[in-house]
Design a protein around this motif. Structure first.
Motif, PDB file in Angstrom:
ATOM      1  N   ASP A  21     -31.942  -1.208  92.433  1.00 25.46           N
ATOM      2  CA  ASP A  21     -31.142  -0.866  93.604  1.00 25.46           C
ATOM      3  C   ASP A  21     -29.830  -1.633  93.460  1.00 25.46           C
ATOM      4  O   ASP A  21     -29.813  -2.769  92.975  1.00 25.46           O
ATOM      5  CB  ASP A  21     -31.838  -1.271  94.904  1.00 25.46           C
ATOM      6  N   VAL A  22     -28.739  -1.015  93.889  1.00 24.08           N
ATOM      7  CA  VAL A  22     -27.400  -1.583  93.712  1.00 24.08           C
ATOM      8  C   VAL A  22     -26.769  -1.822  95.078  1.00 24.08           C
ATOM      9  O   VAL A  22     -26.839  -0.968  95.968  1.00 24.08           O
ATOM     10  CB  VAL A  22     -26.523  -0.635  92.868  1.00 24.08           C
ATOM     11  N   LEU A  23     -26.145  -2.989  95.223  1.00 24.50           N
ATOM     12  CA  LEU A  23     -25.399  -3.314  96.429  1.00 24.50           C
ATOM     13  C   LEU A  23     -24.019  -2.700  96.328  1.00 24.50           C
ATOM     14  O   LEU A  23     -23.288  -2.944  95.363  1.00 24.50           O
ATOM     15  CB  LEU A  23     -25.268  -4.831  96.597  1.00 24.50           C
ATOM     16  N   LEU A  24     -23.652  -1.878  97.322  1.00 21.40           N
ATOM     17  CA  LEU A  24     -22.299  -1.344  97.427  1.00 21.40           C
ATOM     18  C   LEU A  24     -21.656  -1.897  98.689  1.00 21.40           C
ATOM     19  O   LEU A  24     -22.335  -2.103  99.701  1.00 21.40           O
ATOM     20  CB  LEU A  24     -22.309   0.185  97.502  1.00 21.40           C
ATOM     21  N   ILE A  25     -20.350  -2.107  98.616  1.00 23.02           N
ATOM     22  CA  ILE A  25     -19.596  -2.608  99.760  1.00 23.02           C
ATOM     23  C   ILE A  25     -18.423  -1.661 100.011  1.00 23.02           C
ATOM     24  O   ILE A  25     -17.831  -1.116  99.076  1.00 23.02           O
ATOM     25  CB  ILE A  25     -19.164  -4.071  99.541  1.00 23.02           C
ATOM     26  N   GLU A  26     -18.109  -1.477 101.295  1.00 16.55           N
ATOM     27  CA  GLU A  26     -17.065  -0.540 101.699  1.00 16.55           C
ATOM     28  C   GLU A  26     -15.761  -1.285 101.957  1.00 16.55           C
ATOM     29  O   GLU A  26     -15.737  -2.260 102.715  1.00 16.55           O
ATOM     30  CB  GLU A  26     -17.502   0.201 102.961  1.00 16.55           C
ATOM     31  N   ARG A  27     -14.686  -0.816 101.360  1.00 14.03           N
ATOM     32  CA  ARG A  27     -13.383  -1.478 101.483  1.00 14.03           C
ATOM     33  C   ARG A  27     -12.863  -1.407 102.916  1.00 14.03           C
ATOM     34  O   ARG A  27     -12.936  -0.364 103.561  1.00 14.03           O
ATOM     35  CB  ARG A  27     -12.372  -0.824 100.549  1.00 14.03           C
ATOM     36  N   ALA A  28     -12.313  -2.512 103.394  1.00  8.38           N
ATOM     37  CA  ALA A  28     -11.710  -2.534 104.732  1.00  8.38           C
ATOM     38  C   ALA A  28     -10.391  -1.774 104.749  1.00  8.38           C
ATOM     39  O   ALA A  28     -10.064  -1.122 105.737  1.00  8.38           O
ATOM     40  CB  ALA A  28     -11.498  -3.977 105.187  1.00  8.38           C
ATOM     41  N   ASP A  29      -9.626  -1.859 103.659  1.00  7.63           N
ATOM     42  CA  ASP A  29      -8.318  -1.200 103.620  1.00  7.63           C
ATOM     43  C   ASP A  29      -8.407   0.291 103.297  1.00  7.63           C
ATOM     44  O   ASP A  29      -7.426   1.013 103.432  1.00  7.63           O
ATOM     45  CB  ASP A  29      -7.371  -1.902 102.640  1.00  7.63           C
ATOM     46  N   LYS A  30      -9.565   0.744 102.888  1.00  4.11           N
ATOM     47  CA  LYS A  30      -9.779   2.167 102.576  1.00  4.11           C
ATOM     48  C   LYS A  30     -11.202   2.547 102.981  1.00  4.11           C
ATOM     49  O   LYS A  30     -12.079   2.707 102.132  1.00  4.11           O
ATOM     50  CB  LYS A  30      -9.582   2.434 101.070  1.00  4.11           C
ATOM     51  N   PRO A  31     -11.474   2.687 104.284  1.00  9.12           N
ATOM     52  CA  PRO A  31     -12.817   3.071 104.716  1.00  9.12           C
ATOM     53  C   PRO A  31     -13.269   4.346 104.001  1.00  9.12           C
ATOM     54  O   PRO A  31     -12.483   5.261 103.775  1.00  9.12           O
ATOM     55  CB  PRO A  31     -12.660   3.294 106.220  1.00  9.12           C
ATOM     56  N   GLY A  32     -14.543   4.342 103.617  1.00  9.53           N
ATOM     57  CA  GLY A  32     -15.089   5.457 102.850  1.00  9.53           C
ATOM     58  C   GLY A  32     -15.040   5.213 101.348  1.00  9.53           C
ATOM     59  O   GLY A  32     -15.645   5.957 100.591  1.00  9.53           O
TER      60      GLY A  32
ATOM     61  N   ARG B 245     -12.047  -9.214 106.051  1.00 14.02           N
ATOM     62  CA  ARG B 245     -10.720  -8.686 105.722  1.00 14.02           C
ATOM     63  C   ARG B 245     -10.766  -7.791 104.484  1.00 14.02           C
ATOM     64  O   ARG B 245      -9.840  -7.025 104.246  1.00 14.02           O
ATOM     65  CB  ARG B 245      -9.720  -9.812 105.507  1.00 14.02           C
ATOM     66  N   GLU B 246     -11.853  -7.896 103.700  1.00 17.84           N
ATOM     67  CA  GLU B 246     -11.959  -7.107 102.474  1.00 17.84           C
ATOM     68  C   GLU B 246     -12.947  -5.949 102.583  1.00 17.84           C
ATOM     69  O   GLU B 246     -12.705  -4.884 102.027  1.00 17.84           O
ATOM     70  CB  GLU B 246     -12.376  -7.993 101.306  1.00 17.84           C
ATOM     71  N   HIS B 247     -14.074  -6.183 103.280  1.00 19.10           N
ATOM     72  CA  HIS B 247     -15.138  -5.175 103.323  1.00 19.10           C
ATOM     73  C   HIS B 247     -15.740  -5.081 104.715  1.00 19.10           C
ATOM     74  O   HIS B 247     -15.861  -6.087 105.410  1.00 19.10           O
ATOM     75  CB  HIS B 247     -16.206  -5.504 102.281  1.00 19.10           C
ATOM     76  N   ILE B 248     -16.122  -3.862 105.083  1.00 23.12           N
ATOM     77  CA  ILE B 248     -16.601  -3.639 106.450  1.00 23.12           C
ATOM     78  C   ILE B 248     -18.058  -3.234 106.541  1.00 23.12           C
ATOM     79  O   ILE B 248     -18.635  -3.257 107.624  1.00 23.12           O
ATOM     80  CB  ILE B 248     -15.726  -2.592 107.178  1.00 23.12           C
TER      81      ILE B 248
END
Length: 170
Positions: A21-32, A129-132
């Protein structure tokens, strides 16, 4: 005062569980926009392993520590032996939206790929500030979710490069 330009050399760290399983993080400056941990060197002479250790901590709160460290029993720490330099590098065109962060004329970046084996239940604390947002996905689904082709390709390589043993706690 002018902010220093980013160095066009970075790391990509695929954080994964023994089950792939892989951890993914969503960018704060580019949601999605979902990705693995990425980040540029802080200095030209910073070793890429040090960059990987620093970026993982800054973006997820996961500490990668050496065996000589006195930090024990911290649920967010793993051994440096869990960090695997895949000896892969990608050279890619920097997305135009982010080119202003680099010196004029810089259009390409070299990215060094690492894997980090962690327990699936390791606490993750995002840098707001980096990921949401964060999510764990089976590696093929994680690859499909990534916006970056080099990130997706690295995740698809996970079975080849992964350390399938149990992660070592620090």
């Amino acid at each position: 005062m002018h902010k220093p330009y980013k160095i066009p050399e970075s790391v990509l760290v695929v954080i994964h569980s023994p089950e792939l399983d892989v951890l993914l993080i969503e960018r704060a400056d580019k949601p999605g926009f979902w990705q693995s941990v990425t980040g540029s060197k802080d200095a030209e002479d910073e070793p890429v392993q040090q960059t990987a250790v620093r970026e993982v901590f800054e973006e997820t709160g996961i500490r990668i520590i050496d065996e000589t460290s006195d930090i024990e029993g911290q649920s967010n720490s793993v051994s440096i032996s869990n960090l695997n330099n895949w000896q892969l590098s990608n050279v890619y065109e920097i997305y135009p939206v982010w080119r202003h962060r680099y010196a004029p004329g810089v259009t390409r970046n070299i990215e060094h790929v690492f894997g980090l084996l962690v327990p699936r239940d390791i606490p993750v604390v995002l840098a707001p500030r980096e990921h949401i947002s964060q999510m764990w996905l089976p590696y093929r689904e994680a690859a499909d979710k990534c916006f970056s082709p080099s990130n997706a390709e690295a995740i698809l390589q996970l079975p080849k490069y992964s350390q399938r043993q149990r992660p070592e706690k620090a």
